[in-house]
Design a protein around this motif. Structure first.
Motif, mmCIF file in Angstrom:
data_model
loop_
_atom_site.group_PDB
_atom_site.id
_atom_site.type_symbol
_atom_site.label_atom_id
_atom_site.label_comp_id
_atom_site.label_asym_id
_atom_site.label_seq_id
_atom_site.Cartn_x
_atom_site.Cartn_y
_atom_site.Cartn_z
ATOM 1 N N GLU A 104 35.425 10.044 56.669
ATOM 2 C CA GLU A 104 36.076 11.083 55.858
ATOM 3 C C GLU A 104 36.967 11.930 56.763
ATOM 4 N N HIS A 105 37.830 12.716 56.124
ATOM 5 C CA HIS A 105 38.762 13.567 56.838
ATOM 6 C C HIS A 105 38.075 14.824 57.360
ATOM 7 N N LEU A 106 38.454 15.221 58.547
ATOM 8 C CA LEU A 106 38.002 16.484 59.115
ATOM 9 C C LEU A 106 39.020 17.561 58.702
ATOM 10 N N SER A 107 39.130 17.723 57.380
ATOM 11 C CA SER A 107 40.052 18.675 56.758
ATOM 12 C C SER A 107 39.244 19.474 55.747
ATOM 13 N N PHE A 108 39.922 20.294 54.930
ATOM 14 C CA PHE A 108 39.206 20.970 53.837
ATOM 15 C C PHE A 108 40.087 20.987 52.597
ATOM 16 N N ASN A 109 39.449 21.055 51.429
ATOM 17 C CA ASN A 109 40.197 21.185 50.176
ATOM 18 C C ASN A 109 39.494 22.064 49.153
ATOM 19 N N ARG A 110 38.477 22.834 49.611
ATOM 20 C CA ARG A 110 37.801 23.774 48.719
ATOM 21 C C ARG A 110 37.472 25.041 49.494
ATOM 22 N N VAL A 111 37.459 26.162 48.803
ATOM 23 C CA VAL A 111 36.987 27.423 49.363
ATOM 24 C C VAL A 111 36.152 28.118 48.293
ATOM 25 N N GLY A 112 35.357 29.087 48.716
ATOM 26 C CA GLY A 112 34.611 29.888 47.761
ATOM 27 C C GLY A 112 33.128 29.632 47.781
ATOM 28 N N ALA A 113 32.408 30.534 47.120
ATOM 29 C CA ALA A 113 30.957 30.439 47.023
ATOM 30 C C ALA A 113 30.578 29.392 45.984
ATOM 31 N N PRO A 114 29.343 28.832 46.091
ATOM 32 C CA PRO A 114 28.900 27.844 45.115
ATOM 33 C C PRO A 114 29.034 28.366 43.685
ATOM 34 N N GLY A 115 29.639 27.546 42.834
ATOM 35 C CA GLY A 115 29.847 27.922 41.447
ATOM 36 C C GLY A 115 31.184 28.588 41.188
ATOM 37 N N SER A 116 31.867 29.016 42.250
ATOM 38 C CA SER A 116 33.180 29.650 42.061
ATOM 39 C C SER A 116 34.201 29.084 43.048
ATOM 40 N N GLU A 117 34.046 27.793 43.359
ATOM 41 C CA GLU A 117 34.949 27.165 44.316
ATOM 42 C C GLU A 117 36.363 27.059 43.740
ATOM 43 N N ARG A 118 37.335 27.130 44.631
ATOM 44 C CA ARG A 118 38.730 26.886 44.270
ATOM 45 C C ARG A 118 39.197 25.662 45.040
ATOM 46 N N TYR A 119 39.977 24.820 44.354
ATOM 47 C CA TYR A 119 40.401 23.542 44.920
ATOM 48 C C TYR A 119 41.819 23.663 45.465
ATOM 49 N N ALA A 120 42.114 22.906 46.518
ATOM 50 C CA ALA A 120 43.395 23.038 47.208
ATOM 51 C C ALA A 120 44.503 22.178 46.612
ATOM 52 N N GLY A 121 44.179 21.057 45.992
ATOM 53 C CA GLY A 121 45.212 20.155 45.534
ATOM 54 C C GLY A 121 45.796 19.277 46.613
ATOM 55 N N TYR A 122 45.308 19.418 47.834
ATOM 56 C CA TYR A 122 45.834 18.662 48.969
ATOM 57 C C TYR A 122 44.833 18.840 50.110
ATOM 58 N N LEU A 123 44.843 17.904 51.068
ATOM 59 C CA LEU A 123 43.987 18.063 52.240
ATOM 60 C C LEU A 123 44.648 19.042 53.201
ATOM 61 N N LEU A 124 43.974 20.139 53.491
ATOM 62 C CA LEU A 124 44.503 21.172 54.365
ATOM 63 C C LEU A 124 43.856 21.088 55.750
#
Length: 427
Positions: A104-124
């Motif tokens: 898997e990629h050593l990137s991120f595409n989500r932020v936030g606390a469990p249940g209120s995550e926001r998605y990036a739409g791209y690998l950051l």
């Protein structure tokens, strides 16, 4: 005890992307191994059918090639954990293709606390701090708990400027690989792009990571967006990347495969003849590495945790997560600006726009055509920018579509001229 695989035993391969199946019989003699990106082959468009489509699976098995699994949807490099259902589905797909190893990629595409995550739409790109490295170690463990085949993390690409006080790119990868006791997928085009964009030099990066953990290498081509060089997987392998491969493969005692990455339209542009040329070039480099043997002392090929990772301050009070959230909000247009302008972040914003809008092309082509016809390219671009700022990003067209339909209905109500018949063309 089973002996370790021999150096480059899996050989030269391709990422399975659109068009590879159509050219297969014209290139198969040059392909030793295939790598699957499971999420691109899953059934459904809403994230629920997390299973490789049966037709695709049958084709993969018909090639009679060893298969590898490379995730593109649930990365491990952020402080927010990957979706557990996605991790479970990725493990199932890797088992279905009987992958020799998975990654898997050593990137991120989500932020936030469990249940209120926001998605990036791209690998950051990861924020390379000790805190995010420690989080990534835990995220890799979630994959390792699902299946015991060797798991690799891909060396990330980053277009943003390096921040003083962070780990270097190499220290970050080394910290995660040693802390998680996992392998490394060394993407040579990624680290070359990083150097071109002002980050760590390739040789310094290679000197920082445990080379004995590298099991797979990626090579690719790219292009530029303004002053930013992109890891876009466009065109043949960059000649500079082939030279880097020529120099580093003999230093990787446990590397098994070298894979060529290209996006579907690049495969179509290359055609069978162009793709054969690329694969022949990679074979020449791999054959040279095999003939020359491994130049690293055997003592460095240990599979254990190795030397302690670089140490830094811990407990940053959420500063790493806030930096991740700021980048995600800017690239998804939830925020209009960053505290510190960065051309690399602007490039990521453009790429995120394209990724999000691509989800609509197959399902809302008529509406997109109407916008371009009635508003013109610039007007359509501005209107779609407003849509992107209003709608949360998602990975799935089945989720992005309803948000677009609601926005488009509001647009038609506000601008009824969009629904009027087009004026007749003058003779």
């Amino acid at each position: 005890m089973t002996p370790p695989p021999s150096h480059l035993d899996l050989g030269v391969g391709l990422i399975v992307t659109g068009g590879v199946d159509l050219l297969w019989h014209e290139v198969e003699d040059l392909v030793d191994v295939l790598e699957v990106e499971p999420q691109t082959l899953w059934d459904g468009n809403d994230g629920r059918g997390r299973r490789i489509a049966r037709d695709a699976l049958r084709w993969l098995r018909s090639t009679q090639r060893p298969l590898l699994s490379h995730g593109v949807g649930y990365p491990v490099g952020g402080t927010c954990p990957p979706d557990p259902d996605g991790v479970a589905a990725a493990a199932l797909s890797a088992r279905e293709v009987e992958a020799s190893h998975w990654s898997e990629h050593l990137s991120f595409n989500r932020v936030g606390a469990p249940g209120s995550e926001r998605y990036a739409g791209y690998l950051l790109p990861p924020v390379p701090t000790p805190e995010s490295a420690a989080a990534a170690v835990g995220h890799v463990g979630r994959y390792q708990d699902r299946w015991d085949a060797p798991f690799l993390v891909e060396t990330p690409t980053s277009y943003v400027r390096a921040t003083p006080g962070d780990l270097t790119d190499g220290e970050y990868v080394a910290t995660v690989a040693r802390g998680a006791d996992c392998g490394i997928l060394l993407d040579l085009h990624n680290i070359w792009a990083n150097e071109l964009n002002g980050r760590q030099r390739v040789e310094d990066f290679l000197a920082s990571i445990p080379l004995d953990r590298v099991r797979e290498v990626h090579v690719a081509g790219g292009d530029s967006l303004g002053d930013v060089y992109l890891d876009s997987h466009v065109g043949p392998v960059a000649p500079e990347v082939l030279e880097i491969a020529r120099g580093v493969l003999p230093r990787l005692p446990n590397v098994r495969a070298v894979l060529f990455e290209a996006v579907p339209h690049s495969i179509a542009t290359l055609g069978a003849a162009g793709l054969r040329g690329v694969l022949a070039d990679i074979h020449e480099v791999v054959d040279g590495a095999r003939a020359g043997g491994v130049t690293v002392p055997s003592a460095t090929a240990a599979t254990g945790p190795g030397s302690p990772p670089p140490q830094g301050p811990t407990g940053d009070g959420g500063a790493t997560a806030r930096r991740e959230a700021a980048l995600l909000d800017y690239t998804t247009r939830a925020a209009e600006r960053l505290d510190t302008p960065d051309p690399g972040a602007d490039a990521l914003r453009h790429l995120t726009d394209q990724a999000r809008l691509s989800l609509l092309v197959g399902t809302h082509r008529a509406e997109l055509a109407t916008l371009v016809t009635r508003l013109g390219p610039d007007g359509a671009r501005a209107a779609l920018g407003r849509f992107l700022a209003r709608a949360p990003a998602t990975a799935w067209s089945g989720e992005q579509g309803p948000a677009f339909e609601a926005w488009y209905a509001d647009l038609l109500a506000a601008e009824p001229a969009l629904t009027e018949p087009a004026p007749a063309a003058r003779s």
